[in-house]
Design a protein around this motif. Structure first.
Motif, PDB file in Angstrom:
ATOM      1  N   ALA A   1       1.096   5.847  -0.250  1.00  0.00           N
ATOM      2  CA  ALA A   1       0.497   7.176  -0.337  1.00  0.00           C
ATOM      3  C   ALA A   1       1.601   8.125  -0.793  1.00  0.00           C
ATOM      4  CB  ALA A   1      -0.074   7.616   1.004  1.00  0.00           C
TER       5      ALA A   1
ATOM      6  N   ARG B   1       0.872  -1.157   0.000  1.00  0.00           N
ATOM      7  CA  ARG B   1       0.000   0.000   0.000  1.00  0.00           C
ATOM      8  C   ARG B   1       0.910   1.207   0.000  1.00  0.00           C
ATOM      9  NH1 ARG B   1      -1.808   2.369   4.769  1.00  0.00           N
ATOM     10  NH2 ARG B   1      -0.530   1.885   6.569  1.00  0.00           N
TER      11      ARG B   1
ATOM     12  N   LEU C   1       3.855   4.913   6.821  1.00  0.00           N
ATOM     13  CA  LEU C   1       2.418   5.116   6.629  1.00  0.00           C
ATOM     14  C   LEU C   1       1.642   4.780   7.893  1.00  0.00           C
ATOM     15  CD1 LEU C   1       1.762   3.632   3.069  1.00  0.00           C
ATOM     16  CD2 LEU C   1       1.876   6.044   3.735  1.00  0.00           C
TER      17      LEU C   1
ATOM     18  N   LEU D   1      -1.928   6.713   8.136  1.00  0.00           N
ATOM     19  CA  LEU D   1      -2.476   6.756   6.769  1.00  0.00           C
ATOM     20  C   LEU D   1      -2.826   5.363   6.274  1.00  0.00           C
ATOM     21  CD1 LEU D   1      -0.125   9.420   5.164  1.00  0.00           C
ATOM     22  CD2 LEU D   1      -2.417   9.723   6.056  1.00  0.00           C
TER      23      LEU D   1
ATOM     24  N   ARG E   1      -3.076  14.145  -1.976  1.00  0.00           N
ATOM     25  CA  ARG E   1      -2.478  12.920  -1.448  1.00  0.00           C
ATOM     26  C   ARG E   1      -3.152  11.790  -2.210  1.00  0.00           C
ATOM     27  NH1 ARG E   1      -3.444  13.076   3.872  1.00  0.00           N
ATOM     28  NH2 ARG E   1      -1.665  14.459   4.138  1.00  0.00           N
ATOM     29  N   SER E   2      -2.350  10.982  -2.857  1.00  0.00           N
ATOM     30  CA  SER E   2      -2.851   9.855  -3.634  1.00  0.00           C
ATOM     31  C   SER E   2      -2.594   8.583  -2.847  1.00  0.00           C
ATOM     32  CB  SER E   2      -2.163   9.799  -4.999  1.00  0.00           C
ATOM     33  OG  SER E   2      -2.425  10.980  -5.729  1.00  0.00           O
ATOM     34  N   TYR E   3      -3.650   7.804  -2.656  1.00  0.00           N
ATOM     35  CA  TYR E   3      -3.583   6.554  -1.902  1.00  0.00           C
ATOM     36  C   TYR E   3      -3.746   5.394  -2.868  1.00  0.00           C
ATOM     37  CZ  TYR E   3      -4.735   9.417   2.190  1.00  0.00           C
ATOM     38  OH  TYR E   3      -4.730  10.358   3.186  1.00  0.00           O
TER      39      TYR E   3
END
Length: 156
Positions: free
Chosen positions: A91, A89, A151, A156, A103-105
């Motif tokens: 961000a 995962r 993260l 996040l 913010r791109s997840y």
């Protein structure tokens, strides 16, 4: 002689984390040619709704990406691993040419060949507009410092 990108599969918790950090470091360099070398010459990608194949296409994609996503900073974290596959995962924060921050997840599924080169990357990504004061990534452009929160530590 084939190219090799250790660590090689099958992955352990330690080598999967090492592979993710190496990918993070390369992407934070924002050097499309450097990043593309981690993939097989015929690597297949799905990035959002875009489908790519091969290093040349990957390099062209990354060149376009980083011309739009300015001051890009990324953190990746292993979610799971097994054999020659790793799920991460991530961000990242960036702004566009008008100064709007995002913010791109996302999540990525990676599959590697026996030489440690990624032959398949499937990425799902969502962008969240943020204000500049809500940014969490403030290190100088380039590699994330070792003491910067992960993260999970950032929540996040």
């Amino acid at each position: 002689m084939s190219e090799s990108r250790p660590p090689l599969p099958p992955f352990t918790a330690e080598t999967a984390a090492q592979k993710a950090r190496m990918a993070e470091d390369a992407w934070n360099s924002r050097d499309p040619a450097r990043v593309a070398l981690a993939y097989t010459t015929d690597s297949r990608w799905r990035n959002r709704a875009e489908f790519l194949q091969g290093r040349d296409a990957i390099q062209a994609f990354l060149t376009r990406k980083w011309s739009r996503e300015l001051d890009y900073r990324l953190i990746k974290e292993v979610w799971a691993f097994h054999g020659n596959r790793i799920a991460v995962r991530f961000a990242y924060e960036w702004h566009d040419d008008s100064g709007s921050w995002f913010r791109s997840y996302g999540n990525e599924n990676w599959e590697f060949d026996e030489h440690g080169l990624m032959r398949l990357r499937i990425a799902s990504i969502n962008d969240l507009p943020i204000s500049e004061v809500d940014r969490k990534y403030h290190w100088p452009l380039g590699r994330r410092p070792d003491d910067h929160p992960t993260l999970s530590e950032l929540g996040l």
